[in-house]
Design an enzyme around this catalytic site. Structure first.
Site, short mmCIF file in Angstrom:
data_model
loop_
_atom_site.label_atom_id
_atom_site.label_comp_id
_atom_site.label_asym_id
_atom_site.label_seq_id
_atom_site.Cartn_x
_atom_site.Cartn_y
_atom_site.Cartn_z
CE LYS A 72 38.34 49.96 74.43
NZ LYS A 72 38.06 48.35 74.94
NE ARG B 157 41.77 50.42 69.70
CZ ARG B 157 40.72 50.22 70.32
NH1 ARG B 157 40.54 48.92 70.58
NH2 ARG B 157 39.48 50.99 69.94
CE1 TYR C 80 37.39 54.86 76.60
CE2 TYR C 80 39.66 54.98 75.92
CZ TYR C 80 38.46 54.30 75.81
OH TYR C 80 38.45 53.58 74.90
CG ASP D 292 30.78 48.75 77.10
OD1 ASP D 292 31.38 47.97 77.74
OD2 ASP D 292 30.73 48.49 75.91
CE1 TYR E 120 37.09 53.94 71.57
CE2 TYR E 120 35.26 55.00 70.37
CZ TYR E 120 35.57 54.05 71.04
OH TYR E 120 34.99 52.68 71.15
#
EC number: 3.6.1.1
Length: 216
Positions: free
Chosen positions: A66, A80, A88, A107, A176
């Site tokens: 991430k 992290r 992903y 995003d 997730y």
């Protein structure tokens, strides 16, 4: 030249020059006009926004890492490693010169054939909006396709995607963070018009923020 003078010249040429300290060397190569560009603020969103726009990729398709933008430096940092076994499903990043209520840029999940390295930017076309609540806070995602990928560039609305593809995206965001005991809720996907409105709103919010900052 005398022998004594020649020896003095040789000694002076062989003596090591003083090496400047690291910070002095760095500062000597920089000026106030050559500060590194910040991907959020210095990269333009693009003349066709909110339909087609630039996206800075933070996370590569297929990654468990991430990554996220460090807002202070403009660098991409490791936030992290995902706690679950999922990765992903598509390239993930943000739209420059946008702002949301959480004080982050908007995003975007970008569908395309290949993974893209973190820190690169590409042109994307919005095809839908995925409303999402992350731990009680609004955290909507734009669903987009790469505008320069021959396999995806013809898509204009999220309804054109296969139901399996939408389920894949939904399930990833629902699952997730489960192993971190964090709750995420994903609502029904919305059409491209809703995505365009969300992008325009975030562009306006960013412009207001800049004006407010300049007035200080």
């Amino acid at each position: 030249m005398s022998e004594e003078a020649y020896e003095e010249t040789q000694e002076s040429s062989q003596s090591p020059r003083p090496v400047p300290k690291l910070n002095e060397r760095i500062l000597s190569t920089l000026s106030r006009r050559s500060v590194a560009a910040h991907p959020w603020h210095d990269l333009e969103i693009g003349p066709e926004a909110p339909l087609v726009f630039n996206v800075v990729v933070e996370i590569t398709k297929g990654s468990k890492v991430k990554y996220e933008l460090d807002k202070k430096t403009g660098l991409i940092k490791v936030d992290r490693i995902l706690y679950s076994s999922v990765v992903y499903p598509h390239n993930y990043g943000f739209i420059p010169r946008t702002l949301c209520e959480d004080n982050d840029p908007l995003d975007v999940l970008v569908l395309m054939q290949e993974p893209v390295l973190p820190g690169c930017f590409l042109r994307a076309r919005a095809i839908g909006l995925m409303p999402m609540i992350d731990q009680g806070e609004k955290d909507d995602k734009i669903i987009a396709v790469c505008a320069d990928d021959p396999e995806y560039k013809h898509f204009t609305d999220i309804k054109q995607l296969a139901p399996h593809r939408l389920q894949e995206i939904r399930r990833f965001f629902e699952d997730y963070k489960k192993n971190e005991n964090k709750k995420v809720a994903v609502n029904d996907f919305l059409p491209s018009e809703s995505a365009h409105e969300a992008i325009q709103y975030s562009m306006d919010l960013y412009a207001e923020y800049i004006l407010h900052t300049l007035r200080r």
